[in-house]
Motif scaffolding. Structure first.
Motif, PDB file in Angstrom:
ATOM      1  N   PHE A   1       1.091  -1.284  -0.181  1.00 28.76           N
ATOM      2  CA  PHE A   1      -0.418  -0.208   0.184  1.00 28.76           C
ATOM      3  C   PHE A   1       1.032   1.186  -0.113  1.00 28.76           C
ATOM      4  CE2 PHE A   1      -4.381  -1.376   1.614  1.00 28.76           C
ATOM      5  CZ  PHE A   1      -4.193  -3.008   0.097  1.00 28.76           C
ATOM      6  N   ASN A   2       2.363   1.308   0.666  1.00 27.55           N
ATOM      7  CA  ASN A   2       3.252   2.734   0.272  1.00 27.55           C
ATOM      8  C   ASN A   2       3.568   2.364  -0.585  1.00 27.55           C
ATOM      9  OD1 ASN A   2       2.545   3.258   3.141  1.00 27.55           O
ATOM     10  ND2 ASN A   2       4.299   1.848   3.764  1.00 27.55           N
ATOM     11  N   SER A   3       3.931   1.678  -1.353  1.00 24.80           N
ATOM     12  CA  SER A   3       3.905   1.779  -3.250  1.00 24.80           C
ATOM     13  C   SER A   3       3.008   2.337  -3.971  1.00 24.80           C
ATOM     14  CB  SER A   3       4.384   0.621  -3.532  1.00 24.80           C
ATOM     15  OG  SER A   3       3.975  -0.269  -3.674  1.00 24.80           O
ATOM     16  N   LEU A   4       1.717   1.979  -3.919  1.00 21.67           N
ATOM     17  CA  LEU A   4       0.787   2.489  -4.637  1.00 21.67           C
ATOM     18  C   LEU A   4       0.863   4.349  -5.399  1.00 21.67           C
ATOM     19  CD1 LEU A   4      -2.482   0.831  -3.349  1.00 21.67           C
ATOM     20  CD2 LEU A   4      -0.383  -0.099  -4.692  1.00 21.67           C
ATOM     21  N   GLU A   5       0.481   4.274  -6.654  1.00 20.81           N
ATOM     22  CA  GLU A   5       0.484   5.423  -7.180  1.00 20.81           C
ATOM     23  C   GLU A   5      -0.763   6.324  -6.471  1.00 20.81           C
ATOM     24  OE1 GLU A   5       0.324   7.725 -11.832  1.00 20.81           O
ATOM     25  OE2 GLU A   5       0.871   5.299 -11.297  1.00 20.81           O
TER      26      GLU A   5
ATOM     27  N   ASP B   1      -4.257  -0.711  20.172  1.00 20.59           N
ATOM     28  CA  ASP B   1      -4.791   0.684  20.528  1.00 20.59           C
ATOM     29  C   ASP B   1      -5.952   1.185  19.736  1.00 20.59           C
ATOM     30  OD1 ASP B   1      -2.421   0.848  21.027  1.00 20.59           O
ATOM     31  OD2 ASP B   1      -1.512   0.654  18.534  1.00 20.59           O
ATOM     32  N   SER B   2      -7.379  -0.234  19.575  1.00 16.21           N
ATOM     33  CA  SER B   2      -8.056   0.562  18.817  1.00 16.21           C
ATOM     34  C   SER B   2      -8.127   1.694  17.486  1.00 16.21           C
ATOM     35  CB  SER B   2      -9.399   1.016  20.390  1.00 16.21           C
ATOM     36  OG  SER B   2      -9.115  -0.111  21.257  1.00 16.21           O
ATOM     37  N   VAL B   3      -7.590   1.238  17.286  1.00 16.39           N
ATOM     38  CA  VAL B   3      -7.096   2.382  15.390  1.00 16.39           C
ATOM     39  C   VAL B   3      -6.996   1.252  14.380  1.00 16.39           C
ATOM     40  CG1 VAL B   3      -4.939   3.332  15.256  1.00 16.39           C
ATOM     41  CG2 VAL B   3      -5.601   3.467  17.125  1.00 16.39           C
ATOM     42  N   THR B   4      -7.869   1.984  13.204  1.00 17.18           N
ATOM     43  CA  THR B   4      -7.496   1.544  11.841  1.00 17.18           C
ATOM     44  C   THR B   4      -6.446   2.315  10.734  1.00 17.18           C
ATOM     45  OG1 THR B   4      -9.771   0.845  12.064  1.00 17.18           O
ATOM     46  CG2 THR B   4      -8.527   1.150  10.087  1.00 17.18           C
ATOM     47  N   GLU B   5      -5.601   1.497  11.598  1.00 15.79           N
ATOM     48  CA  GLU B   5      -4.248   1.958  10.354  1.00 15.79           C
ATOM     49  C   GLU B   5      -4.688   2.456   9.204  1.00 15.79           C
ATOM     50  OE1 GLU B   5       0.232   0.591   9.940  1.00 15.79           O
ATOM     51  OE2 GLU B   5      -0.651   0.302  11.077  1.00 15.79           O
ATOM     52  N   ILE B   6      -4.969   1.121   7.772  1.00 21.01           N
ATOM     53  CA  ILE B   6      -5.146   1.492   7.242  1.00 21.01           C
ATOM     54  C   ILE B   6      -6.722   0.843   6.764  1.00 21.01           C
ATOM     55  CG2 ILE B   6      -4.728   0.362   4.984  1.00 21.01           C
ATOM     56  CD1 ILE B   6      -2.248   0.038   5.105  1.00 21.01           C
TER      57      ILE B   6
ATOM     58  N   TYR C   1      -6.058   5.781  -5.310  1.00 17.13           N
ATOM     59  CA  TYR C   1      -4.281   4.790  -5.979  1.00 17.13           C
ATOM     60  C   TYR C   1      -4.864   3.935  -6.660  1.00 17.13           C
ATOM     61  CZ  TYR C   1      -3.618   6.760  -0.392  1.00 17.13           C
ATOM     62  OH  TYR C   1      -3.307   7.504  -0.034  1.00 17.13           O
ATOM     63  N   LYS C   2      -3.902   3.885  -7.312  1.00 17.23           N
ATOM     64  CA  LYS C   2      -3.946   2.818  -9.051  1.00 17.23           C
ATOM     65  C   LYS C   2      -2.712   1.905  -8.377  1.00 17.23           C
ATOM     66  CE  LYS C   2      -2.970   2.218 -13.200  1.00 17.23           C
ATOM     67  NZ  LYS C   2      -4.229   1.679 -13.930  1.00 17.23           N
ATOM     68  N   MET C   3      -3.420   0.369  -8.809  1.00 19.42           N
ATOM     69  CA  MET C   3      -2.382  -0.549  -8.557  1.00 19.42           C
ATOM     70  C   MET C   3      -2.242  -1.450  -9.552  1.00 19.42           C
ATOM     71  SD  MET C   3      -3.875  -3.523  -5.827  1.00 19.42           S
ATOM     72  CE  MET C   3      -3.969  -2.741  -4.133  1.00 19.42           C
ATOM     73  N   THR C   4      -1.643  -1.996 -10.594  1.00 22.30           N
ATOM     74  CA  THR C   4      -1.480  -2.511 -11.024  1.00 22.30           C
ATOM     75  C   THR C   4      -1.723  -3.501 -11.352  1.00 22.30           C
ATOM     76  OG1 THR C   4       0.754  -2.753 -10.984  1.00 22.30           O
ATOM     77  CG2 THR C   4       0.647  -0.838 -11.807  1.00 22.30           C
ATOM     78  N   GLU C   5      -1.805  -4.606 -12.115  1.00 24.23           N
ATOM     79  CA  GLU C   5      -1.990  -5.992 -12.092  1.00 24.23           C
ATOM     80  C   GLU C   5      -1.258  -6.594 -11.464  1.00 24.23           C
ATOM     81  OE1 GLU C   5      -3.152  -9.486 -14.993  1.00 24.23           O
ATOM     82  OE2 GLU C   5      -2.466  -7.530 -15.801  1.00 24.23           O
ATOM     83  N   GLN C   6      -0.224  -6.339 -11.710  1.00 26.58           N
ATOM     84  CA  GLN C   6       0.493  -7.432 -10.381  1.00 26.58           C
ATOM     85  C   GLN C   6       0.404  -7.349  -9.267  1.00 26.58           C
ATOM     86  OE1 GLN C   6       2.645  -9.132 -11.992  1.00 26.58           O
ATOM     87  NE2 GLN C   6       3.496  -9.836  -9.644  1.00 26.58           N
ATOM     88  N   GLN C   7       0.114  -5.820  -8.515  1.00 21.72           N
ATOM     89  CA  GLN C   7       0.135  -5.542  -7.653  1.00 21.72           C
ATOM     90  C   GLN C   7      -1.103  -6.084  -7.058  1.00 21.72           C
ATOM     91  OE1 GLN C   7       0.499  -1.041  -8.478  1.00 21.72           O
ATOM     92  NE2 GLN C   7       2.450  -1.043  -7.369  1.00 21.72           N
TER      93      GLN C   7
END
Length: 128
Positions: A56-60, A83-88, A111-117
């Motif tokens: 997810f950090n690599s997504l454009e 922590d009762s936290v939703t990070e993503i 964000y765009k996710m390629t086919e490979q991602q």
């Protein structure tokens, strides 16, 4: 007495080993129940969680597309339970070419996710 102490010790150890993070996958809905997500899968594997963060950090980041249907195909979140936290939090629209468009609920970014991602995301979710 020693058995009782042993049982308590084992219980405390198991509590200490409980998972602290979970990937939750679901299907969004908007019907007579209102809007929400029906969750159907949870992944607690630490390696999968690390891979998800890296992916997810690599997504454009892209401009908001105008061609998405109203309800996403899937929803994924990474929750830190202690922590009762939703990070993503991401809504996912799968595209005909194998790619995907994600919407970051909370940061209001697309964000765009390629086919490979997208294939990598499926491997993470399926545990392969």
């Amino acid at each position: 007495m020693s058995r009782f102490l042993l049982i308590i010790l084992m219980s405390v150890m198991l509590l200490g080993c409980s998972t602290n993070e979970v990937i939750r996958i679901g299907t969004p809905f908007n019907d007579k129940r209102g809007e929400g997500v029906d969750f159907h899968t949870e992944v607690t594997d630490k390696e999968a969680i690390t891979k998800l963060r890296t992916l997810f950090n690599s997504l454009e980041e892209i401009e908001g597309p105008h061609f998405l249907k109203d309800i996403a195909d899937a929803f994924i979140s990474l929750d830190r339970l202690a922590d009762s936290v939703t990070e993503i939090r991401r809504y996912i629209w799968y595209q005909d070419d194998g790619s995907a468009i994600l919407f970051g609920d909370g940061n209001a970014k697309y964000y765009k996710m390629t086919e490979q991602q997208n294939k990598e995301l499926k491997r993470i979710i399926e545990g392969s």
